[in-house]
Design an enzyme around this catalytic site. Structure first.
Site, PDB file in Angstrom:
ATOM      1  N   ARG A   1       1.102  -1.053  -0.060  1.00 21.89           N
ATOM      2  CA  ARG A   1      -0.282   0.206   0.027  1.00 21.89           C
ATOM      3  C   ARG A   1       0.466   1.329  -0.241  1.00 21.89           C
ATOM      4  NH1 ARG A   1      -1.718   0.939   4.369  1.00 21.89           N
ATOM      5  NH2 ARG A   1      -1.362  -0.829   5.537  1.00 21.89           N
TER       6      ARG A   1
ATOM      7  N   TYR B   1      -1.128  -3.393  -7.143  1.00 23.77           N
ATOM      8  CA  TYR B   1      -1.450  -4.647  -5.888  1.00 23.77           C
ATOM      9  C   TYR B   1      -1.965  -4.518  -4.461  1.00 23.77           C
ATOM     10  CZ  TYR B   1       1.670  -7.190  -2.784  1.00 23.77           C
ATOM     11  OH  TYR B   1       2.215  -8.841  -2.343  1.00 23.77           O
ATOM     12  N   GLY B   2      -2.759  -5.461  -3.890  1.00 23.63           N
ATOM     13  CA  GLY B   2      -2.959  -5.770  -2.672  1.00 23.63           C
ATOM     14  C   GLY B   2      -4.399  -4.127  -3.062  1.00 23.63           C
ATOM     15  N   GLY B   3      -4.528  -3.648  -1.486  1.00 22.03           N
ATOM     16  CA  GLY B   3      -5.390  -2.503  -0.890  1.00 22.03           C
ATOM     17  C   GLY B   3      -5.585  -1.824  -2.176  1.00 22.03           C
TER      18      GLY B   3
ATOM     19  N   LYS C   1      -9.975  -1.870   1.598  1.00 18.52           N
ATOM     20  CA  LYS C   1      -9.676  -1.225   2.602  1.00 18.52           C
ATOM     21  C   LYS C   1     -10.269  -0.057   1.697  1.00 18.52           C
ATOM     22  CE  LYS C   1      -6.399  -3.906   4.495  1.00 18.52           C
ATOM     23  NZ  LYS C   1      -6.337  -4.177   5.537  1.00 18.52           N
TER      24      LYS C   1
ATOM     25  N   HIS D   1     -10.863  -2.403  11.254  1.00 15.89           N
ATOM     26  CA  HIS D   1      -9.434  -3.544  10.877  1.00 15.89           C
ATOM     27  C   HIS D   1      -9.537  -4.485  11.993  1.00 15.89           C
ATOM     28  CE1 HIS D   1      -5.059  -3.522   9.395  1.00 15.89           C
ATOM     29  NE2 HIS D   1      -6.483  -4.267   8.641  1.00 15.89           N
TER      30      HIS D   1
ATOM     31  N   SER E   1      -1.672  -4.142  10.467  1.00 18.56           N
ATOM     32  CA  SER E   1      -1.345  -5.240   9.056  1.00 18.56           C
ATOM     33  C   SER E   1      -0.067  -5.743   9.603  1.00 18.56           C
ATOM     34  CB  SER E   1      -1.356  -3.890   7.247  1.00 18.56           C
ATOM     35  OG  SER E   1      -2.243  -2.911   7.099  1.00 18.56           O
TER      36      SER E   1
ATOM     37  N   CYS F   1       0.519  -8.170  11.486  1.00 16.21           N
ATOM     38  CA  CYS F   1       1.054  -8.180  12.864  1.00 16.21           C
ATOM     39  C   CYS F   1      -0.106  -8.985  13.479  1.00 16.21           C
ATOM     40  CB  CYS F   1       0.651  -6.912  14.384  1.00 16.21           C
ATOM     41  SG  CYS F   1       1.636  -5.428  13.402  1.00 16.21           S
TER      42      CYS F   1
ATOM     43  N   LYS G   1      -2.818 -10.733  12.539  1.00 13.91           N
ATOM     44  CA  LYS G   1      -4.643 -10.583  12.876  1.00 13.91           C
ATOM     45  C   LYS G   1      -4.673 -12.345  11.445  1.00 13.91           C
ATOM     46  CE  LYS G   1      -6.172  -7.206  10.609  1.00 13.91           C
ATOM     47  NZ  LYS G   1      -4.281  -6.471  10.659  1.00 13.91           N
ATOM     48  N   THR G   2      -4.388 -12.591  10.753  1.00 12.65           N
ATOM     49  CA  THR G   2      -4.215 -14.093  10.017  1.00 12.65           C
ATOM     50  C   THR G   2      -4.290 -15.329  10.317  1.00 12.65           C
ATOM     51  OG1 THR G   2      -4.150 -12.669   8.078  1.00 12.65           O
ATOM     52  CG2 THR G   2      -4.699 -15.354   7.991  1.00 12.65           C
ATOM     53  N   ASN G   3      -2.723 -15.097  11.466  1.00  9.57           N
ATOM     54  CA  ASN G   3      -2.336 -15.915  12.918  1.00  9.57           C
ATOM     55  C   ASN G   3      -3.092 -16.323  13.752  1.00  9.57           C
ATOM     56  OD1 ASN G   3      -0.657 -16.236  10.676  1.00  9.57           O
ATOM     57  ND2 ASN G   3       0.540 -15.705  12.009  1.00  9.57           N
TER      58      ASN G   3
ATOM     59  N   ASP H   1      -9.758  -9.632   8.568  1.00  8.72           N
ATOM     60  CA  ASP H   1      -8.806  -8.672   8.610  1.00  8.72           C
ATOM     61  C   ASP H   1     -10.005  -7.308   9.008  1.00  8.72           C
ATOM     62  OD1 ASP H   1      -6.802  -6.593   7.697  1.00  8.72           O
ATOM     63  OD2 ASP H   1      -8.073  -5.878   6.051  1.00  8.72           O
TER      64      ASP H   1
ATOM     65  N   ARG I   1       2.181 -12.357  -0.409  1.00  9.44           N
ATOM     66  CA  ARG I   1       0.522 -12.408  -0.004  1.00  9.44           C
ATOM     67  C   ARG I   1       0.047 -13.639  -0.697  1.00  9.44           C
ATOM     68  NH1 ARG I   1      -2.016  -9.029   3.953  1.00  9.44           N
ATOM     69  NH2 ARG I   1      -0.776  -7.408   3.611  1.00  9.44           N
TER      70      ARG I   1
ATOM     71  N   GLU J   1       0.171 -20.253  21.031  1.00 12.92           N
ATOM     72  CA  GLU J   1       0.518 -19.950  22.899  1.00 12.92           C
ATOM     73  C   GLU J   1      -0.605 -18.877  22.921  1.00 12.92           C
ATOM     74  OE1 GLU J   1       1.283 -22.843  24.311  1.00 12.92           O
ATOM     75  OE2 GLU J   1       2.505 -23.383  23.488  1.00 12.92           O
TER      76      GLU J   1
HETATM   77  O1  SAT Z   1      -2.390  -4.289   0.645  1.00 10.91           O
HETATM   78  S1  SAT Z   1      -3.517  -4.831   1.809  1.00 10.91           S
HETATM   79  O2  SAT Z   1      -4.431  -2.881   1.907  1.00 10.91           O
HETATM   80  O3  SAT Z   1      -4.861  -5.084   1.038  1.00 10.91           O
HETATM   81  C1  SAT Z   1      -3.050  -5.355   3.236  1.00 10.91           C
HETATM   82  C2  SAT Z   1      -2.474  -4.530   4.391  1.00 10.91           C
HETATM   83  O4  SAT Z   1      -1.824  -3.464   4.677  1.00 10.91           O
HETATM   84  O5  SAT Z   1      -3.291  -5.128   5.292  1.00 10.91           O
HETATM   85 MN    MN Z   2      -5.117  -5.467   7.033  1.00  8.03          MN
END
Ligand code: SAT
Ligand code: MN
Length: 593
Positions: free
Chosen positions: A72, A211-213, A220, A240, A262, A264, A266-268, A287, A379, A507
């Site tokens: 981003r 790319y992405g967002g 986003k 978020h 982003s 940090c 979240k997916t895990n 997300d 990604r 954990e």
């Molecule tokens: O590229 S994205 O904005 O979708 C990923 C992120 O920064 O959370």
């Molecule tokens: Mn995000």
């Protein structure tokens, strides 16, 4: 196409954008598998996608972006409200008139030689009263593929739209083709990169990045920046946040939402495999959460997305086995490394790199070359349906009732492993006070501590001070007993040698267990100046070197933290709610007492 679209304002808008951008073809996406397959084969031919080995990764592709289009771009992202004050001090602002003028120039003829794709999509479960329709126009087939994996896209969304309103988003890579000119594998145009949001007229324009967002406008741009404005005006929250379901060994289930910046984790957390026996996590979203109060006065959350755009590096069978299973097929990998036998590899995948790889830059790569083989913001894009722990209520039009909200960031010191707020107002203050070390998800320096209130710094579509006020107002909409409790966590504390104090990942279920039991009125806590910390965390069958340090509250460091916050909050001037100011003063007082 006209026969398929019944919505006159959609037809009119498509005609307007077509006239402006001059594409050579128009394609209205139906969202079918045939369409997806047709676009992937065309992109394989063009050299943009490489099919992965059909046994190792059926239905999956490898893709590389341009090296200058990898994350981003916050400095090129704008909130174009009529008044600068409404964008607030944390957003880039341009007047709508000035930006519109610039956009008309930039988009003029920008799709020459390309296909204009019209992507109708639904954010949120089809048929949910909380869902919203967007339509993205793009000249990037890569965006079409991602939008199909990430949203409910095509005919179903068009049908749901009917004659109703939609959020229009125009996207172009910004590289028109001359007659006969051969395209490159990843067209983009960093020189013109602009991502503009019009919160009052509710429109999105993005050019120059694929790319992405920056380019998947449902994510986003719509589901956070525009939706935060809708939420402010209509009395709900666009956040978020991941959403997870947590079931105790006794079979009781609660839903938790958690906001982290982003990249940090979240997916895990959203897909976690608890190490504590008998506990189960199921994933609603990783997300974004849209939350509103239900008739029973509780806060309900839906995940507006239908897929994951997750960070690949660090994802392994050890750190996130459910993500690994999710991405075992039908997945689009961007900027990871490719093995000679057409498999993917990245740093932290949990197995050694083969002798030779093709790096995300397309170069031949060898172990010890000093450079990462996969880009740190590489990604995977994949549909949520493939997640083995996809929550059975993830598509419930009503959403899921939230019992706890967690804030967190990447902090090597000061913030303990977990603490609980005294009440909603204090919790709102905690959200406002989040700082985190920057990651590769956004262009710019990594590891630099910055304020990131509610993990929404790059995603709030209006004045962040007013956003704090909106959170405070939301807390008054229902009985205090119905409100989720608010927590602050930090998985990233380090010791003097720079090693992590806490193992994290599975954990973290120990922290979730404490939160669960607090919400159930079972777990005990100790009151400290900053909030409640656990009287006891379940440390069974785990060796933690320095458990006391995980919960240590260093008064001097916290006093410095409050001084820093006083300084930061000045930025918001009279948009800072007095409650936030008084929470900060109360914290200072408690720290000095
Ligand atoms: O590229 S994205 O904005 O979708 C990923 C992120 O920064 O959370
Ligand atoms: Mn995000």
């Amino acid at each position: 196409m006209r026969e398929r679209i019944k919505n006159p304002s959609l037809i009119q808008w498509i005609e307007e954008i077509t006239a402006l951008c001059s594409p050579s073809k128009i394609h209205l996406c139906d969202g079918s598998e045939e369409e997806y397959n047709q676009i992937t084969s065309q992109m394989v031919k063009a050299g943009t996608l490489v099919p992965l080995d059909a046994k190792k990764h059926p239905g999956s592709f490898w893709c590389r972006s341009h090296p200058d289009d990898v994350a981003r771009v916050e400095e090129n992202t704008f909130i174009c409200s009529e008044k600068k004050e409404d964008a607030g001090p944390t957003n880039n602002w341009k007047s709508p008139a000035e930006m519109k003028k610039k956009l008309i120039e930039l988009f003029g003829g920008c799709m020459k030689g390309r296909t204009l794709y019209v992507i109708p999509y639904c954010m949120g479960p089809l048929g949910s009263p909380s869902s919203r329709i967007g339509v993205e126009i793009t000249d990037s087939p890569y965006v079409v593929l991602n939008m199909r994996l990430m949203t409910r896209m095509g005919d179903a969304a068009l049908k749901q739209l009917g004659n109703g309103p939609f959020i229009p988003g125009v996207h172009s890579v910004g590289v028109p083709l001359k007659p006969g000119q051969k395209d490159v594998a990843w067209p983009c145009n960093p020189a013109v990169r602009t991502i503009a949001h019009f919160p009052e007229t509710r429109a999105i324009w993005s050019i120059g990045s694929g790319y992405g967002g920056n380019a998947l406008l449902g994510k986003k741009c719509f589901a956070l920046r525009i939706a935060s404005v809708l939420g402010r005006d209509e009395g709900w929250l666009a956040e978020h946040m991941l959403i997870l379901g947590l079931t105790s060994p006794e079979g009781e289930k609660k839903y938790i939402a958690a906001a982290f910046p982003s990249a940090c984790g979240k997916t895990n957390l959203a897909m976690m495999t608890p190490t504590l026996p008998g506990w189960k996590v199921e994933c609603v979203g990783d997300d974004i959460a849209w939350m509103r109060f239900g008739k029973d006065g509780r806060l309900y959350a839906i995940n507006p997305e239908a897929g994951y755009f997750g960070v690949a590096p660090g994802t392994s069978f050890k750190t996130n086995p459910n993500a690994m299973k999710t991405i075992s097929r039908n997945t689009l990998f961007t900027n990871v490394a490719l093995t000679p036998d057409k498999d993917v590899w990245w740093e932290g995948i949990g197995k050694e790199a083969p002798l030779h790889l093709t790096s995300w830059l397309g170069e031949s790569w060898k172990l010890g070359s000093g450079k990462p083989a996969a880009h740190p913001n590489s990604r995977f894009t994949v549909s949520s349906k493939q997640c083995p722990i996809y929550d059975p209520k993830a598509e419930d039009p009503k959403g899921v009732p939230i019992s706890a909200i967690i804030f967190g960031g990447r902090r090597s010191s000061v913030i303990p492993l977990v603490f609980e707020s005294f009440n909603w107002q204090h919790g709102t203050f905690l959200g406002a006070s989040v700082s985190s070390e920057t990651t590769a998800a956004a262009k710019g320096e990594m590891g630099k501590l910055r304020h990131d209130p509610f993990a929404m710094l790059p995603f709030c579509g209006y004045n962040m001070g007013d956003y704090f006020a909106h959170w405070l107002a939301m807390g008054k909409k229902t009985d205090a007993k119905n409100l989720p409790r608010i927590y602050y966590v930090n998985w990233f504390q380090k010791n003097d040698q720079g090693e992590y104090l806490w193992p994290g990942y599975g954990e973290n279920s120990r922290v979730l267990k404490w939160i669960f039991e607090r919400v159930s009125g079972k777990a005990k806590a100790i009151e400290t100046p900053i909030g409640y910390i656990p009287e006891k965390l379940d440390f069974s069958e785990i060796f933690v070197k320095d458990p006391a340090r995980l919960f240590h509250i260093d008064r001097a460091a916290w006093i410095k933290e409050t001084e820093e916050l006083s300084h930061y909050f000045k930025l918001f001037g009279d948009h800072l709610p007095k409650e936030i100011h008084s929470e900060l003063e109360a914290l200072k007082k408690r720290l000095f007492s």
